[in-house]
Design a protein around this motif. Structure first.
Motif, PDB file in Angstrom:
ATOM      1  N   GLN A 147     -10.373 -54.963   8.601  1.00 14.55           N
ATOM      2  CA  GLN A 147     -10.180 -55.236   9.961  1.00 14.55           C
ATOM      3  C   GLN A 147      -8.785 -56.128  10.002  1.00 14.55           C
ATOM      4  O   GLN A 147      -8.649 -57.071   9.447  1.00 14.55           O
ATOM      5  CB  GLN A 147     -11.241 -56.006  10.650  1.00 14.55           C
ATOM      6  CG  GLN A 147     -11.017 -56.494  11.854  1.00 14.55           C
ATOM      7  CD  GLN A 147     -12.202 -57.227  12.748  1.00 14.55           C
ATOM      8  OE1 GLN A 147     -13.277 -57.211  11.966  1.00 14.55           O
ATOM      9  NE2 GLN A 147     -12.240 -57.797  13.728  1.00 14.55           N
ATOM     10  N   ASP A 152      -7.764 -56.821  15.896  1.00 12.24           N
ATOM     11  CA  ASP A 152      -8.995 -56.385  15.713  1.00 12.24           C
ATOM     12  C   ASP A 152      -9.239 -54.902  15.421  1.00 12.24           C
ATOM     13  O   ASP A 152     -10.296 -54.454  15.584  1.00 12.24           O
ATOM     14  CB  ASP A 152      -9.658 -56.713  17.043  1.00 12.24           C
ATOM     15  CG  ASP A 152     -10.273 -58.405  16.982  1.00 12.24           C
ATOM     16  OD1 ASP A 152     -10.504 -58.945  16.003  1.00 12.24           O
ATOM     17  OD2 ASP A 152      -9.942 -58.836  17.943  1.00 12.24           O
ATOM     18  N   LEU A 203     -17.103 -55.025  18.682  1.00 14.90           N
ATOM     19  CA  LEU A 203     -16.011 -54.907  17.895  1.00 14.90           C
ATOM     20  C   LEU A 203     -16.668 -55.223  16.506  1.00 14.90           C
ATOM     21  O   LEU A 203     -17.555 -55.975  16.199  1.00 14.90           O
ATOM     22  CB  LEU A 203     -14.951 -55.943  18.198  1.00 14.90           C
ATOM     23  CG  LEU A 203     -14.530 -55.414  19.481  1.00 14.90           C
ATOM     24  CD1 LEU A 203     -13.274 -56.739  19.728  1.00 14.90           C
ATOM     25  CD2 LEU A 203     -13.737 -54.237  19.454  1.00 14.90           C
ATOM     26  N   ARG A 211     -12.339 -64.505  10.351  1.00 16.24           N
ATOM     27  CA  ARG A 211     -12.130 -64.426  12.038  1.00 16.24           C
ATOM     28  C   ARG A 211     -12.204 -65.734  12.521  1.00 16.24           C
ATOM     29  O   ARG A 211     -11.347 -66.356  13.595  1.00 16.24           O
ATOM     30  CB  ARG A 211     -12.731 -63.358  12.550  1.00 16.24           C
ATOM     31  CG  ARG A 211     -12.478 -63.126  13.755  1.00 16.24           C
ATOM     32  CD  ARG A 211     -10.979 -62.475  14.073  1.00 16.24           C
ATOM     33  NE  ARG A 211     -10.854 -62.015  15.643  1.00 16.24           N
ATOM     34  CZ  ARG A 211     -10.007 -62.701  16.209  1.00 16.24           C
ATOM     35  NH1 ARG A 211      -9.264 -63.674  15.919  1.00 16.24           N
ATOM     36  NH2 ARG A 211      -9.850 -62.150  17.667  1.00 16.24           N
ATOM     37  N   PRO A 222     -13.793 -61.586  21.537  1.00 11.60           N
ATOM     38  CA  PRO A 222     -13.701 -60.209  21.703  1.00 11.60           C
ATOM     39  C   PRO A 222     -14.814 -59.745  22.833  1.00 11.60           C
ATOM     40  O   PRO A 222     -15.911 -60.108  22.954  1.00 11.60           O
ATOM     41  CB  PRO A 222     -13.930 -59.618  20.502  1.00 11.60           C
ATOM     42  CG  PRO A 222     -13.452 -60.611  19.559  1.00 11.60           C
ATOM     43  CD  PRO A 222     -14.113 -61.937  20.149  1.00 11.60           C
TER      44      PRO A 222
END
Length: 461
Positions: A147, A152, A203, A211, A222
């Motif tokens: 990722q 993303d 996601l 993250r 997200p």
């Protein structure tokens, strides 16, 4: 259009041999079997091969695979393991305990020269992983992909290497070698799209907590996949309206000239005019239902008397122009109506409406209260996202691979799942390979089911 009609995989998970027949006139084929026989890996192998993600192919445990097509073309992929190697760079000698992998690709077609090409991963893939994770904003995912923490996006190793090659040592060459264009062209002609059902709602999540650590304070999280698709639908409405506006302007500008042209060959009856007029009025009513053109209350009925020659001429020219204008909405309307039909037949106590400005609008049946799309249950989101994905995100004439669609689906929905795919296939020309161990999904379609149960287990039954 070339169709994939047979898949043979030897040594899947180092122990199973699978054969999947997929006749060209079938909309779907079902792969059925218990956990642990390689259903998911088989789908990943098909996807990675035809999307030319060879580093992903190399990571799948199999010995060889063959793909047959209805034009007698055949593609064979053979995997060969080589010993671990060392490589000298400016930073010193680097070694890896991982063995190298060679993939031999052989393409044969009638009346054309055979294409043979070898892709060698050797140590470069492992060195790339080591360097990329040190210097690039990447986090490893559980399936071997990465990722990109900046965007993303989910990337394969080769895609990540291309994106961040400027951060790597100059003497660390890219993984793989130049591939024959004729081979890549052949692979790209067979469009394959993998839907990993358990990843549809949100996601992808990274394995580490990098993250969250890098999430700026106060920044938005997200969006859920269902919210992203709602936004995507409004974008498609805007594009269709813009196309309609451009075509309308072009036709309106030339309308007077075309109307005044002498056309002695025009022979159209009053009934033909009335029939086309009724058809277009009905079409406008359906567009109004999905909030495209508004309520069609301003359409004047045609007079019951016989039409004069000049009236037939004016009306026919007008109706032909209107038909070309309305064509810009035909595809969108067909897909939206099928989306609503499928989803509303599955939802309980709520209805999905479509708005050109807001996308999905869900209201309760009793109190007419609106529900945000991402407040639907996981099963409802799953159904909505999956149907939208197939109707709007996937190119036509694609082989769609769906892994365990029964996840988050109610039993009643599972029984209707293949009927939904059948309707979607008629509209989009998609073909499906579905991996499942749900008898509810198979239901009445056992004649299109390929059992991946090992022979030893079948003998025990």
């Amino acid at each position: 259009m070339r169709h994939l009609i047979r898949i043979e995989v030897d040594g899947m998970l180092r122990r199973f041999d699978h054969v999947v027949a997929f006749p060209s006139d079938w909309e779907f084929v079902i792969l059925h079997g218990p956990n642990g026989v390689g259903k998911t890996k088989l789908l990943e192998l098909v996807s990675a091969t035809f999307n030319f993600h060879l580093d992903r192919v190399a990571s799948i445990p199999f010995n060889s695979a063959r793909f047959d097509f209805d034009d007698d073309a055949k593609l064979r992929v053979t995997k060969v393991i080589s010993p671990p190697v060392q490589r000298q760079t400016r930073r010193g000698r680097l070694s890896t305990d991982h063995p190298g992998v060679n993939l031999h690709l052989e393409l044969t077609r009638p009346r054309r020269a055979k294409i043979v090409w070898t892709w060698a991963s050797d140590v470069s893939s492992h060195l790339y992983r080591r360097f990329l994770l040190d210097v690039a904003p990447l986090a490893p995912l559980a399936d071997g992909r990465y990722q990109d923490l900046a965007t993303d996006e989910v990337l394969t190793l080769s895609e990540a290497a291309q994106r961040y090659v400027h951060l790597l040592p100059p003497d660390l060459g890219p993984p793989g070698e130049e591939q024959p264009k004729e081979l890549t062209d052949f692979l790209s002609d067979t469009k394959v799209y993998l839907i990993e059902t358990q990843r549809l709602l949100n996601l992808p999540k990274v394995v580490t907590n990098t993250r969250s650590a890098r999430q700026p304070p106060g920044s938005e999280l997200p969006k859920s996949r269902v919210s992203l698709y709602s936004d995507d639908l409004t974008k498609r409405f805007r594009e269709a309206l813009a196309q309609n506006s451009r075509r309308s302007q072009d036709l309106d500008r030339t309308f007077p000239g075309r109307l005044l042209e002498d056309d002695p060959s025009l022979q159209v009856t009053d009934e033909e005019i009335r029939q086309k007029y009724r058809k277009q009025t009905e079409f406008r009513s359906r567009l109004a239902e999905i909030d495209v053109l508004g309520t069609p209350t301003d359409y004047i009925p045609l007079p019951e008397r016989d039409l004069a020659a000049w009236e037939r001429r004016v009306l026919w020219t007008y109706l032909q122009d209107a038909e070309r204008k309305l064509e810009t909405f035909e595809d969108l309307l067909s897909r939206v109506r099928l989306l609503q039909e499928i989803v509303n037949s599955r939802f309980k106590y709520k209805t999905i409406h479509i708005s050109r400005d807001r996308g999905f609008v869900i209201v309760t049946d009793d109190q007419q209260q609106e529900i945000a799309p991402d407040r639907l249950s996981s099963g409802e989101q799953h159904e909505l996202v999956l149907v939208y994905d197939l109707l709007f995100q996937v190119q036509e004439d694609t082989v769609v691979l769906i892994d365990e669609p029964e996840i988050s689906l109610h039993v009643g929905w599972q029984r209707q799942f293949l009927y939904d795919l059948f309707e979607i296939s008629k509209l989009t020309s998609l073909r499906f390979i579905i991996a499942t161990h749900s008898p509810q999904i198979i239901h009445k379609w056992r004649d299109r089911t390929v059992s991946l149960v090992p022979q030893s287990e079948m003998d025990d039954e």
